[in-house]
Design an enzyme around this catalytic site. Structure first.
Site, short mmCIF file in Angstrom:
data_model
loop_
_atom_site.label_atom_id
_atom_site.label_comp_id
_atom_site.label_asym_id
_atom_site.label_seq_id
_atom_site.Cartn_x
_atom_site.Cartn_y
_atom_site.Cartn_z
N LYS A 199 4.98 0.38 24.14
CA LYS A 199 4.25 0.99 23.03
C LYS A 199 2.77 0.96 23.37
O LYS A 199 2.23 -0.08 23.78
CB LYS A 199 4.51 0.18 21.75
N GLN B 224 -2.57 -4.15 26.14
CA GLN B 224 -1.62 -3.77 25.10
C GLN B 224 -0.45 -4.76 25.01
O GLN B 224 0.08 -5.00 23.93
CB GLN B 224 -1.10 -2.35 25.40
N LYS C 4 -1.79 -7.67 22.92
CA LYS C 4 -2.13 -7.17 21.58
C LYS C 4 -0.87 -6.95 20.76
O LYS C 4 -0.75 -7.39 19.62
CB LYS C 4 -2.88 -5.84 21.73
N LYS D 34 0.78 2.19 28.36
CA LYS D 34 -0.36 3.08 28.08
C LYS D 34 -0.25 4.30 28.97
O LYS D 34 0.35 4.24 30.05
CB LYS D 34 -1.68 2.36 28.39
N GLY E 13 -1.74 7.85 19.89
CA GLY E 13 -3.06 8.36 20.26
C GLY E 13 -3.96 7.28 20.84
O GLY E 13 -3.64 6.09 20.82
N ASP E 14 -5.06 7.72 21.39
CA ASP E 14 -6.16 6.86 21.83
C ASP E 14 -7.35 7.83 21.92
O ASP E 14 -7.33 8.89 21.28
CB ASP E 14 -5.84 6.19 23.18
N THR F 40 -6.77 1.24 12.60
CA THR F 40 -7.49 0.43 13.58
C THR F 40 -8.83 -0.03 12.99
O THR F 40 -9.19 -1.21 13.06
CB THR F 40 -7.72 1.22 14.89
N ASN G 244 -12.23 7.94 15.55
CA ASN G 244 -11.34 7.47 14.50
C ASN G 244 -11.54 6.00 14.14
O ASN G 244 -11.57 5.62 12.97
CB ASN G 244 -9.91 7.71 15.00
N SER H 75 1.43 1.58 13.75
CA SER H 75 2.38 2.41 14.48
C SER H 75 3.78 1.81 14.38
O SER H 75 4.77 2.54 14.21
CB SER H 75 2.00 2.51 15.96
N1 GLU Z 1 -4.35 3.32 21.27
C1 GLU Z 1 -4.22 2.33 20.24
C2 GLU Z 1 -4.50 0.96 20.81
O1 GLU Z 1 -5.36 0.83 21.67
C3 GLU Z 1 -2.94 2.45 19.45
C4 GLU Z 1 -1.67 2.46 20.21
C5 GLU Z 1 -0.44 2.76 19.37
O2 GLU Z 1 -0.54 2.99 18.18
O3 GLU Z 1 0.65 2.75 19.97
O4 GLU Z 1 -3.95 -0.03 20.43
#
Ligand code: GLU
Length: 449
Positions: free
Chosen positions: A94, A115, A118, A130, A169-170, A214, A245, A381
């Protein structure tokens, strides 16, 4: 200056550098985590015996592919697409997709590595991954963006799935892009598989609060840090770098909680508005017009725009770097400390350089690393996936409450873990250790896989 690592960690770090030459952002992210693991390997020697750290540093799968597309004039362009499926110990891969010209393998690997931890901290069943491309959406028409997204998904779809890999997204990827990507996935697979992407539109399986998550989550986390000191956002002067965002919704929540954000920025310059930023105007410029921040000062006379100006020169109580990696360096940190900044919360991924982080730590500035403070986006998410799985849609209030609970849990977990490992108040150690141990325990349970 490289911090002193435990000798065994140092030797693993040297291997990582050797095996991944030239990937400076990835090395930086690995070193940041290793800096917290000294006590962990002493207390849990099994993670070394089982080579858990070496395994975590090696992505389970890396996909690199060609993305050809045609612009509105019929000219052909070739971009490079990436998906790094880093770790699936806790759930399907994810993590977001980033479309930005600075993207290359190292950037995707640093983001994917972050990630993992996190996502573990959110407490939700999600692994780490990612992806993205060096495609630059700036100045491109909707149809060009659509054709790019369709070409990107034509390769990527075969690697995705609700139980396999779930992008979102990112930077450079928002609701519009997720729409084009989902449409192409649905067409190729002939499946309405809602939970294969998150950040979807509200009419077709998206979750309320995902867009805000976020930024809101970051501010909820910092509110918890303030509570530890018996304080609140009330009357606090804040800086939020960026104007995407994350930044927009961090500003919104700070204002709701009684603080005042006096400045934000984009890659060209900084807006300073001493009465507090006008959020409606900011949303109009960034979300509707997709224009430059300089427009803000044209319509808002009280504000000043400085081309190429440095946001970190402005005095504040709280700084929330929410633009991009390594945007806040040593000199910026020194200036912030000199001007009385007491708390830093990372809205972006790795926005603070290692040197700047050290300046904050030496000056006893409370510092929240991105992998804890900006985890609200990916956590929401996971809430979107939950709603998709139960074919349900929750109210804004309920979803925001869940987000607030998750952020408060992450705060408590990182705070207590830092204490347990002998570094009270060190949220970097707390986040790295708590995230790492959760992933490591799952990996050990699975054996050598
Ligand atoms: N890109 C976001 C992050 O850096 C969200 C990733 C997601 O929702 O999967 O955590």
């Amino acid at each position: 200056m490289t911090p002193q690592l435990d000798p065994q960690l140092e030797s693993i770090y040297q291997q990582v550098i050797q095996r991944n030459p030239g990937e400076s952002e990835f090395h930086q992210a690995v070193l940041e985590v290793f800096g917290s693991l000294g006590q962990v390997v002493k207390k849990h020697p099994d993670v070394l015996e089982n080579k858990i750290i070496e395994r975590i540093c090696e992505p389970e799968r890396q996909i690199i592919f060609r993305v050809p597309w045609q612009d509105d004039k019929g000219e052909v362009h070739i971009n490079r697409g990436f998906r790094v499926e880093f770790n699936s110990a806790l759930g399907p891969y994810k993590g977001g997709l980033r479309f930005h010209p600075s993207v290359y393998l190292s950037v995707i690997k640093f983001l994917g590595f972050e990630q993992i931890f996190k996502n573990a901290l959110t407490g939700m069943p999600i692994g780490g991954g990612k992806g993205g491309s060096d495609f630059d959406p700036k100045g491109r028409s909707d149809s060009e963006v659509m054709r790019f997204c369709q070409s990107f998904m034509t390769e990527l779809y075969r690697h995705l799935g609700e139980y396999t890999d779930v992008p979102a997204g990112d930077i450079g990827v928002g609701g519009r892009e997720i729409g084009y990507l989902f449409g192409q996935y649905k067409r190729i697979t002939n499946r309405y598989e809602s939970a294969v992407l998150t950040g979807k539109g509200l009419d077709w399986g998206g979750s309320l609060v995902r867009k805000e998550a976020t930024g809101y989550g970051l501010v909820f986390f910092v509110e918890e840090m303030l509570k530890v000191e018996g304080q609140s956002f009330d009357g606090k002067k804040c800086l939020v770098s960026g104007s995407g965002n994350v930044a927009i919704y961090a500003i919104e929540k700070v204002h709701q909680l009684g603080g005042k954000v006096v400045a934000c920025s984009d890659s060209a310059g900084t807006i300073y508005d001493q009465n507090g930023l006008d959020l409606d105007l900011l949303k109009e410029i960034k979300e509707v017009q997709r224009a430059r921040l300089s427009v803000y000062a044209d319509t808002h006379k009280g504000a000043t725009y400085s081309e190429g100006g440095n946001i970190w020169d402005i005095p504040c109580d709280i700084a929330l770097p929410s633009a991009t990696q390594n945007e806040l360096g040593e000199a910026d940190a020194t200036e912030l400390v000199k001007n009385g900044c007491k708390i830093v919360g990372e809205g972006a991924n790795m926005p603070t350089t290692p040197e700047a982080t050290r300046v904050f730590q030496m000056a006893n500035v409370a510092f929240a690393p991105g992998k804890a403070a900006n985890a609200g986006g990916v956590a929401t998410s996971a809430l979107e996936m939950q709603q998709n799985a139960s074919r349900d849609a929750w109210s804004f209030e309920h979803t925001e409450e869940r987000l607030a609970e998750i952020m408060s849990h992450i705060h408590r977990n990182t705070f207590e873990t830092a204490e347990e490992f002998g570094t009270p108040g060190n949220y970097i150690n707390g986040a790295n250790i708590a995230g790492f141990l959760k992933v490591a325990r799952a990996m050990e349970a699975f054996g050598v896989v």
